[in-house]
Design a protein around this motif. Structure first.
Motif, short mmCIF file in Angstrom:
data_model
loop_
_atom_site.label_atom_id
_atom_site.label_comp_id
_atom_site.label_asym_id
_atom_site.label_seq_id
_atom_site.Cartn_x
_atom_site.Cartn_y
_atom_site.Cartn_z
N ILE A 295 43.24 -0.41 74.66
CA ILE A 295 44.43 0.43 74.72
C ILE A 295 44.61 1.19 73.41
O ILE A 295 44.89 2.40 73.41
CB ILE A 295 45.66 -0.42 75.06
N PHE B 276 44.49 5.33 73.14
CA PHE B 276 45.58 6.13 72.59
C PHE B 276 45.15 6.89 71.34
O PHE B 276 45.45 8.08 71.19
CB PHE B 276 46.80 5.26 72.27
N GLN B 277 44.45 6.22 70.44
CA GLN B 277 44.03 6.87 69.21
C GLN B 277 43.02 7.99 69.50
O GLN B 277 43.07 9.04 68.88
CB GLN B 277 43.41 5.86 68.25
N THR C 253 44.98 10.99 71.15
CA THR C 253 46.05 11.63 70.37
C THR C 253 45.58 12.12 69.01
O THR C 253 46.00 13.19 68.58
CB THR C 253 47.24 10.66 70.18
N PRO D 41 47.03 -1.59 65.73
CA PRO D 41 47.32 -0.23 66.21
C PRO D 41 47.13 0.84 65.14
O PRO D 41 46.69 1.94 65.43
CB PRO D 41 48.76 -0.29 66.68
#
Length: 128
Positions: free
Chosen positions: A67, A71-72, A75, A55
């Motif tokens: 995923i 997200f990265q 954001t 992550p």
């Protein structure tokens, strides 16, 4: 944070659900698509669902790369998502190459041999 047991449980549940989804996809597409296209779609979906990535830096646990990249990307931007997009791209490339190899080796269409040509009967000759 997750404990070791809850992390492993989450990974097992995610992997099992992805595996069941891939089986359903293979069954559903296999009924109407050709075998080569079905293999391509299932292998590409498997690459997207099952590729792991960290992550962020300094983390010991892994998560699904799709995923993490999503997200990265939304954001923190493209540069932050590159560490998850690279293994995802490599896995998708391997899936495409593997599906092409399968298409030309194991999943090729069966061609029937041509029917033997019967000689035309000539007038005046009786079959004996």
């Amino acid at each position: 944070m997750l404990s070791q047991e809850s992390y492993l449980t989450a990974i097992y549940v995610y992997t099992g659900a992805a595996g069941l989804m891939l089986l359903c996809l293979a069954w559903w597409l296999g009924r109407s698509w050709r075998a080569g296209w079905t293999a391509f779609a299932v292998l590409l979906a498997a690459a997207l669902l099952l590729t792991p990535a960290y992550p962020r830096a300094g983390v010991d646990t892994m998560a699904p790369a799709l995923i993490v990249a999503g997200f990265q990307l939304f954001t923190e931007g493209y540069e932050a998502a590159l560490h998850a997009l690279r293994p995802l791209g490599i896995a998708c490339g391997i899936a495409v190459v593997l599906s092409i190899l399968l298409r030309f080796t194991l999943l090729r269409s069966k061609t029937r041999p041509a029917a033997p040509v019967k000689p035309a009967s000539q007038p005046g000759s009786d079959p004996a």
